[in-house]
Write a protein that holds these residues in place. Sequence first.
Motif, short mmCIF file in Angstrom:
data_model
loop_
_atom_site.label_atom_id
_atom_site.label_comp_id
_atom_site.label_asym_id
_atom_site.label_seq_id
_atom_site.Cartn_x
_atom_site.Cartn_y
_atom_site.Cartn_z
N SER A 42 0.80 -1.21 0.00
CA SER A 42 0.00 0.00 0.00
C SER A 42 0.84 1.27 0.00
O SER A 42 0.31 2.37 0.08
N VAL A 43 2.13 1.15 -0.09
CA VAL A 43 3.02 2.30 -0.09
C VAL A 43 3.07 2.88 -1.51
O VAL A 43 3.21 2.13 -2.48
N PRO A 44 2.97 4.20 -1.67
CA PRO A 44 3.06 4.78 -3.01
C PRO A 44 4.33 4.34 -3.73
O PRO A 44 5.42 4.36 -3.17
N GLY A 45 4.16 3.93 -4.98
CA GLY A 45 5.29 3.50 -5.78
C GLY A 45 5.61 2.03 -5.68
O GLY A 45 6.41 1.52 -6.47
N ALA A 46 5.00 1.32 -4.73
CA ALA A 46 5.27 -0.12 -4.60
C ALA A 46 4.72 -0.88 -5.79
O ALA A 46 3.60 -0.64 -6.24
N THR A 47 5.51 -1.79 -6.33
CA THR A 47 5.12 -2.59 -7.49
C THR A 47 5.44 -4.05 -7.21
O THR A 47 6.23 -4.37 -6.32
N PRO A 48 4.85 -4.98 -7.96
CA PRO A 48 5.15 -6.39 -7.74
C PRO A 48 6.63 -6.67 -7.95
O PRO A 48 7.25 -6.16 -8.88
N THR A 49 7.20 -7.47 -7.08
CA THR A 49 8.61 -7.82 -7.23
C THR A 49 8.79 -8.86 -8.32
O THR A 49 7.85 -9.57 -8.69
N GLY A 50 9.99 -8.93 -8.85
CA GLY A 50 10.32 -9.96 -9.82
C GLY A 50 10.15 -9.53 -11.26
O GLY A 50 10.48 -10.29 -12.17
N THR A 51 9.64 -8.31 -11.50
CA THR A 51 9.53 -7.82 -12.86
C THR A 51 10.33 -6.53 -12.99
O THR A 51 10.62 -5.86 -12.00
N ARG A 52 10.67 -6.19 -14.21
CA ARG A 52 11.46 -4.98 -14.45
C ARG A 52 10.76 -3.77 -13.83
O ARG A 52 9.56 -3.58 -13.98
N ALA A 53 11.53 -2.93 -13.16
CA ALA A 53 10.97 -1.75 -12.51
C ALA A 53 10.32 -0.84 -13.55
O ALA A 53 10.93 -0.51 -14.56
N ASP A 188 19.42 1.97 -17.85
CA ASP A 188 19.19 1.14 -19.01
C ASP A 188 18.44 -0.11 -18.57
O ASP A 188 18.04 -0.23 -17.40
N ALA A 189 18.25 -1.05 -19.50
CA ALA A 189 17.47 -2.25 -19.18
C ALA A 189 18.10 -3.05 -18.06
O ALA A 189 17.40 -3.57 -17.17
N ALA A 190 19.43 -3.15 -18.05
CA ALA A 190 20.10 -3.93 -17.00
C ALA A 190 19.88 -3.30 -15.63
O ALA A 190 19.68 -4.00 -14.64
N ALA A 191 19.92 -1.97 -15.56
CA ALA A 191 19.70 -1.29 -14.29
C ALA A 191 18.27 -1.48 -13.80
O ALA A 191 18.02 -1.72 -12.61
N LEU A 192 17.31 -1.40 -14.71
CA LEU A 192 15.91 -1.60 -14.33
C LEU A 192 15.67 -3.03 -13.87
O LEU A 192 14.94 -3.26 -12.91
N ASP A 193 16.29 -3.98 -14.54
CA ASP A 193 16.15 -5.38 -14.13
C ASP A 193 16.75 -5.61 -12.74
O ASP A 193 16.24 -6.41 -11.95
N ALA A 194 17.84 -4.91 -12.44
CA ALA A 194 18.49 -5.08 -11.13
C ALA A 194 17.58 -4.64 -9.99
O ALA A 194 17.72 -5.11 -8.86
N LEU A 195 16.64 -3.74 -10.28
CA LEU A 195 15.72 -3.25 -9.25
C LEU A 195 14.50 -4.16 -9.06
O LEU A 195 13.72 -3.93 -8.13
N ALA A 196 14.34 -5.16 -9.91
CA ALA A 196 13.14 -5.99 -9.87
C ALA A 196 12.82 -6.57 -8.49
O ALA A 196 11.66 -6.60 -8.09
N PRO A 197 13.81 -7.04 -7.71
CA PRO A 197 13.47 -7.61 -6.41
C PRO A 197 12.97 -6.61 -5.38
O PRO A 197 12.46 -7.01 -4.33
N LEU A 198 13.13 -5.31 -5.64
CA LEU A 198 12.82 -4.30 -4.63
C LEU A 198 11.41 -3.74 -4.74
O LEU A 198 10.96 -3.04 -3.83
N GLY A 199 10.71 -3.99 -5.83
CA GLY A 199 9.33 -3.52 -5.95
C GLY A 199 9.20 -2.01 -5.93
O GLY A 199 8.39 -1.46 -5.19
#
Length: 274
Positions: A42-53, A188-199
């Motif tokens: 419920s925090v603003p900006g929170a997204t499902p983990t495991g996908t590209r930010a 870039d795409a690699a940086a966005l992918d690196a953020l995937a676990p953080l939601g």
Amino acid sequence: MPPADQPIFVGSAASSSPSTPSVASSAGVPSAGVPSPPAVASVPGATPTGTRAPVVDHGPRTGNKVALTFDADMTDAMLGNLRAGRVKSYANLRILDLLERERVPATFFLTGKWVQRYPEVTRRIAGNPRFELANHTYGHTAFTGHCYDLPTKPVNELRGDVAKTFEVIEPYGGRQTRYFRFPGLCHDAAALDALAPLGVTVVDGDVVSGDPFATAWKPLVRAVVDHARPGSVVIMHVTEANAAMTDEALPHILAGLAERGLVPAPLSEVLAAG
């Protein structure tokens, strides 16, 4: 401002709807076998983990709200300037004074090292119900090549860097978010992918004030007022020594926005509007 060859995504870089990040609606939705953490659903900006930010530039072009965002940069070199007495401050309290006096909402993208250098200022920001707190890395390093003159780190260190910054900010409370901004807007795409676990949701912006190292305040006013539209995300800085004209420009920016019928609002409200 990003380099000319830096891609800017409006809306999601993955599959969420354009311009508006998925927040509460993403709670418990599996993504690549990893559920969204309930603690941040419920925090603003929170997204499902495991996908590209996802990446957003601005909110919907409806209504009259705009988001004023202020980056709080801090590098090791800046800390060195403070210790040596070459610089007096990288915390522009006149900006906070004005925002508080005029009851203006704003969102602050904080580096972890800035928070640690200015805990009382951070506490002041967190204590204002009109202010939101967001993440701007721990030490304002770049995670792509050719990002202005910023110091760089390998992209495999990005996840830990951003997670550490959230840990530094969290104890201050206030209006915490899962918004994140790359230094220099370089990603870039690699940086966005690196953020995937953080939601997180990556927030760039569509109105760049140009306040770093500016020597006059009037160009900053024109850069913001002439380009702001409903849903705009304005990028400014609260780092006094590196953005010395921002506090002088800010009252004129507020007046100019008001003349155009635009009203500052927290970033979460601007991105969710409409």
